[in-house]
Design a protein around this motif. Structure first.
Motif, PDB file in Angstrom:
ATOM      1  N   HIS A 522      11.527   2.759  -1.213  1.00 44.34           N
ATOM      2  CA  HIS A 522      10.407   1.832  -1.277  1.00 44.34           C
ATOM      3  C   HIS A 522       9.293   2.181  -0.313  1.00 44.34           C
ATOM      4  O   HIS A 522       8.230   1.584  -0.359  1.00 44.34           O
ATOM      5  CB  HIS A 522      10.892   0.412  -0.974  1.00 44.34           C
ATOM      6  N   ALA A 523       9.540   3.134   0.605  1.00 44.49           N
ATOM      7  CA  ALA A 523       8.556   3.399   1.643  1.00 44.49           C
ATOM      8  C   ALA A 523       7.356   4.138   1.068  1.00 44.49           C
ATOM      9  O   ALA A 523       7.449   4.884   0.105  1.00 44.49           O
ATOM     10  CB  ALA A 523       9.181   4.207   2.765  1.00 44.49           C
ATOM     11  N   ASN A 524       6.215   3.932   1.659  1.00 49.56           N
ATOM     12  CA  ASN A 524       4.979   4.564   1.212  1.00 49.56           C
ATOM     13  C   ASN A 524       4.577   5.717   2.113  1.00 49.56           C
ATOM     14  O   ASN A 524       3.418   6.084   2.185  1.00 49.56           O
ATOM     15  CB  ASN A 524       3.853   3.522   1.191  1.00 49.56           C
ATOM     16  N   VAL A 527       2.003   5.441   6.174  1.00 50.75           N
ATOM     17  CA  VAL A 527       0.774   4.689   5.923  1.00 50.75           C
ATOM     18  C   VAL A 527       0.209   4.229   7.249  1.00 50.75           C
ATOM     19  O   VAL A 527       0.917   3.709   8.097  1.00 50.75           O
ATOM     20  CB  VAL A 527       1.056   3.482   5.011  1.00 50.75           C
ATOM     21  N   ASN A 533      -3.885  -4.476   1.995  1.00 48.68           N
ATOM     22  CA  ASN A 533      -3.629  -4.771   0.593  1.00 48.68           C
ATOM     23  C   ASN A 533      -4.854  -5.448   0.011  1.00 48.68           C
ATOM     24  O   ASN A 533      -5.899  -5.533   0.650  1.00 48.68           O
ATOM     25  CB  ASN A 533      -2.371  -5.637   0.451  1.00 48.68           C
ATOM     26  N   VAL A 539      -0.702  -3.378   5.170  1.00 42.31           N
ATOM     27  CA  VAL A 539       0.334  -2.945   4.255  1.00 42.31           C
ATOM     28  C   VAL A 539       1.596  -2.583   5.011  1.00 42.31           C
ATOM     29  O   VAL A 539       2.670  -3.105   4.751  1.00 42.31           O
ATOM     30  CB  VAL A 539      -0.151  -1.747   3.419  1.00 42.31           C
ATOM     31  N   VAL A 540       1.485  -1.661   5.961  1.00 43.85           N
ATOM     32  CA  VAL A 540       2.636  -1.195   6.714  1.00 43.85           C
ATOM     33  C   VAL A 540       2.356  -1.390   8.195  1.00 43.85           C
ATOM     34  O   VAL A 540       1.339  -0.931   8.707  1.00 43.85           O
ATOM     35  CB  VAL A 540       2.947   0.285   6.416  1.00 43.85           C
ATOM     36  N   ASP A 545       7.114  -2.033   5.537  1.00 41.39           N
ATOM     37  CA  ASP A 545       6.260  -2.312   4.393  1.00 41.39           C
ATOM     38  C   ASP A 545       6.265  -3.820   4.146  1.00 41.39           C
ATOM     39  O   ASP A 545       7.232  -4.379   3.628  1.00 41.39           O
ATOM     40  CB  ASP A 545       6.782  -1.565   3.162  1.00 41.39           C
ATOM     41  N   ARG A 547       4.542  -5.761   2.135  1.00 46.77           N
ATOM     42  CA  ARG A 547       4.570  -6.216   0.740  1.00 46.77           C
ATOM     43  C   ARG A 547       5.964  -6.083   0.150  1.00 46.77           C
ATOM     44  O   ARG A 547       6.415  -6.942  -0.614  1.00 46.77           O
ATOM     45  CB  ARG A 547       3.566  -5.415  -0.086  1.00 46.77           C
ATOM     46  N   TYR A 548       6.662  -5.011   0.485  1.00 45.86           N
ATOM     47  CA  TYR A 548       8.014  -4.815  -0.029  1.00 45.86           C
ATOM     48  C   TYR A 548       8.948  -5.906   0.485  1.00 45.86           C
ATOM     49  O   TYR A 548       9.734  -6.483  -0.279  1.00 45.86           O
ATOM     50  CB  TYR A 548       8.543  -3.443   0.379  1.00 45.86           C
TER      51      TYR A 548
END
Length: 603
Positions: A522-524, A527, A533, A539-540, A545, A547-548
């Motif tokens: 799930h990691a972006n 970031v 967002n 976001v992070v 994260d 949002r996750y």
């Protein structure tokens, strides 16, 4: 609060004293003798002729009394211990786990005696074991899993050969706590319905117990968020009960924690299934039993298992079971990316979950170009932090208070001001001239904290009372003969307790420096923490994260059908004691002292 308490230390009975009024309440009322002369003087022999029933002291009674904390902890040690774990495994077979491919329960589980055994382990407990056996925190986690779930551990013996189906890292739910803490702070800054400013962390049960019993004015400031231990218990029991169609009482949750006060937390009436089901009659605790790192070794020893001889590798696939919800399964057991930490980051985060650090990083992300300023207080366990805008103006202020000596200074400054009869007199709130400042500084313009991280143990959670003490290390390393490098027992000079705590802290951070963990699904990636967002929020934040995490919490609420607030929030109560208050027939001191003499000083 529990720094010197262990199961081995409890070798005596607690004598009645002014701190315990419950035995007085259980004394039988004296009935008048039939035909007795009302003017006759009653002698001591007649009064004491009847045998008083033994005093019944329950855990609830102990927690409802503000006179004694140690007695409650002593009761908890006896009720929640490695012996309780073994006896539960021997009383109940493991419940067969199977479910349809669509994830809907078909009512197949009918074994009322069966249990789903699941354990959660704190990183501080793993660090204590890692420092003891000169291994990494991750290897210690593997050994714990081998003990609780593997073929060479608890499953190798016992009445049914029962073991734990899943071993969960509490760090997973800690991230949810951090995200929720940021939202709570933002609400406190903008809403009157949120906790009063400053918001105080609520993850330390010793601190919560102290506040409820001695400083009720603190309760409106406490974070409503459950601790990682409690939140993990709620998640596991609610999801497993829903997915398998079984009552929550058939899910037995063990937590391995760094301090004995976590036993107090697990016993709170607010942390039961009643909070999220509304069924008070069938309420069960979210955490059934809490043991410490020291008790975990006792657990192995009781089954003649050499803990240092256990494999330092993950469990084989044949001994692992997928969690019944794929989304929660990825959350709990998906591999996670380790982060390289700088020394200054480690110092700011601490070993108690990093609540303050995450809140500061979130505020920094909300103010692009801002910096974080740190100012040490009167000792190493007090620090003040400020988020400074580009022009150096403080936009957010927070602090850290560890240890009861420092906590007492904090709560005194939060005490409501008393109206003064002197004209023009006033008392400033926390953060004014009464606020503790470092090195004689002013602490900023307004000087008022918005958030304070509070922990009962000096140095943080790695210094919990249930951690392995340096004096026990030499003996523990010799058990099994394989706890030292190359399988030999070496003579070494063990450090003092302070140096030992530094070694435990180093082990705590060893997982962060590992390089072999791939990126979680799930990691972006890396970031930038200033990323936003659609609504302008970050976001992070520090690798989390946001949002996750929020999507997981929403998913949890959806599959259980319970409002998220009921799942993640808790409440507190003012504990009003009758100790020392005058009652008819004499004071508590007189009556309890008389009881102690009559029963030989104990019950």
């Amino acid at each position: 609060m529990s720094a010197i308490l262990s199961a081995d230390d409890l070798n005596d009975f607690i004598n009645p004293g002014v701190a315990c009024i419950k035995p007085v309440e259980t004394l039988p009322k004296q009935q008048p003798i039939d035909g007795a002369n009302p003017y006759e003087v009653t002698t001591e022999e007649k009064v004491n002729a009847g045998t008083a029933p033994p005093a019944q002291i329950s855990l609830t009674d102990c927690l409802a009394c503000s006179g004694c904390v140690t007695s409650a902890e002593a009761v908890l040690v006896s009720l929640q211990s490695h012996n309780e774990v073994l006896s539960t495994l021997d009383r109940h077979p493991e419940l067969p786990l199977s479910w349809p491919s669509d994830g809907k329960q078909d009512g197949q589980s009918t074994n009322e005696d069966g249990r789903v055994f699941i354990a959660s382990v704190s990183p501080q407990s793993r660090a204590s074991l890692a420092a003891t056996y000169n291994i990494s925190e991750r290897e210690a986690g593997y050994m714990i899993a081998q003990l609780l779930s593997g073929p060479y551990g608890l499953r190798s013996g016992g009445e049914y050969g029962s073991g734990f189906t899943w071993i969960v890292d509490t760090n997973v739910m800690r991230e949810a706590c951090l995200v929720a803490a940021v939202e709570e702070v933002q609400e406190a800054l903008s809403s009157s319905d949120a906790p009063k400013k400053p918001v105080l962390t609520s993850a330390c049960p010793g601190w919560i117990c102290y506040a409820e019993k001695t400083h009720p004015h603190i309760l409106p400031h406490l974070s409503k968020m459950k601790s990682p231990q409690a939140l993990t218990g709620t998640l596991l029991k609610s999801v497993l009960a829903k997915r398998y169609g079984i009552p929550a009482s058939q899910v037995w949750h063990l937590a391995v924690m760094p301090c004995f006060d976590k036993k107090l937390e697990a016993s709170r009436g607010e942390l039961t299934s009643h909070a999220w089901t509304g069924d008070e009659e069938k309420a069960v605790r979210d955490v059934d039993c809490v043991i410490t790192a020291r008790e975990l070794l006792m657990l192995a020893e009781s089954r003649n298992i050499s803990f240092p001889s256990l494999p330092r590798e993950p469990l084989s696939q044949q001994f692992t079971t997928a969690f019944p919800d794929p989304t929660i399964d990825r959350l709990l057991f998906g591999r996670r990316r380790a982060r390289k930490r700088k020394r200054e980051e480690v110092s700011s985060i601490g070993t108690s979950g990093g609540y303050l650090y995450h809140v500061l990083k979130s505020q920094q992300a909300r103010h692009p170009g801002s910096t974080i300023s740190t100012q040490r207080g009167r000792n190493v366990d007090v620090s003040e932090y400020s988020v400074l805008s580009q022009d150096g103006t403080p936009v957010f202020k927070a602090a850290r208070y560890y240890g009861f000596r420092n906590i007492q200074n904090l709560v005194r400054r939060l005490k409501p001001a008393k109206a003064s009869r002197m004209p023009g007199a006033s008392r400033k709130p926390l953060g004014g001239q009464r606020k503790p400042v470092a090195n004689g500084g002013t602490g900023g313009n307004d000087g008022e904290y918005a958030y304070v991280e509070v922990m009962a143990c000096p140095g943080g959670c790695t210094n919990g009372g249930g951690q392995i003490k340096v004096g026990d290390v030499a003996t523990l390393r010799q058990v099994g003969g394989t706890g030292i490098e190359n399988g030999s027992v070496e003579q070494e000079v063990l450090p003092l307790q302070r140096e030992w705590l530094e070694k435990v802290d180093e082990a705590y951070w060893s997982a962060e420096s590992a390089d072999d963990d791939p990126q979680p699904e799930h990691a972006n990636g890396d970031v930038d923490m200033g990323g936003t967002n659609g609504s302008g929020g970050p976001v992070v934040i520090d690798g989390i994260d946001v949002r996750y995490v929020k999507s997981i919490l929403d998913h949890w609420s959806d599959i259980t059908g319970v409002e998220l607030e009921k799942l993640v929030h808790t409440t507190y109560r003012v504990v009003d004691s009758d100790v020392g208050k005058e009652k008819g027939g004499g004071s508590d001191m007189e009556r309890v002292s008389a009881l102690a003499v009559a029963q030989g000083g104990g019950w």
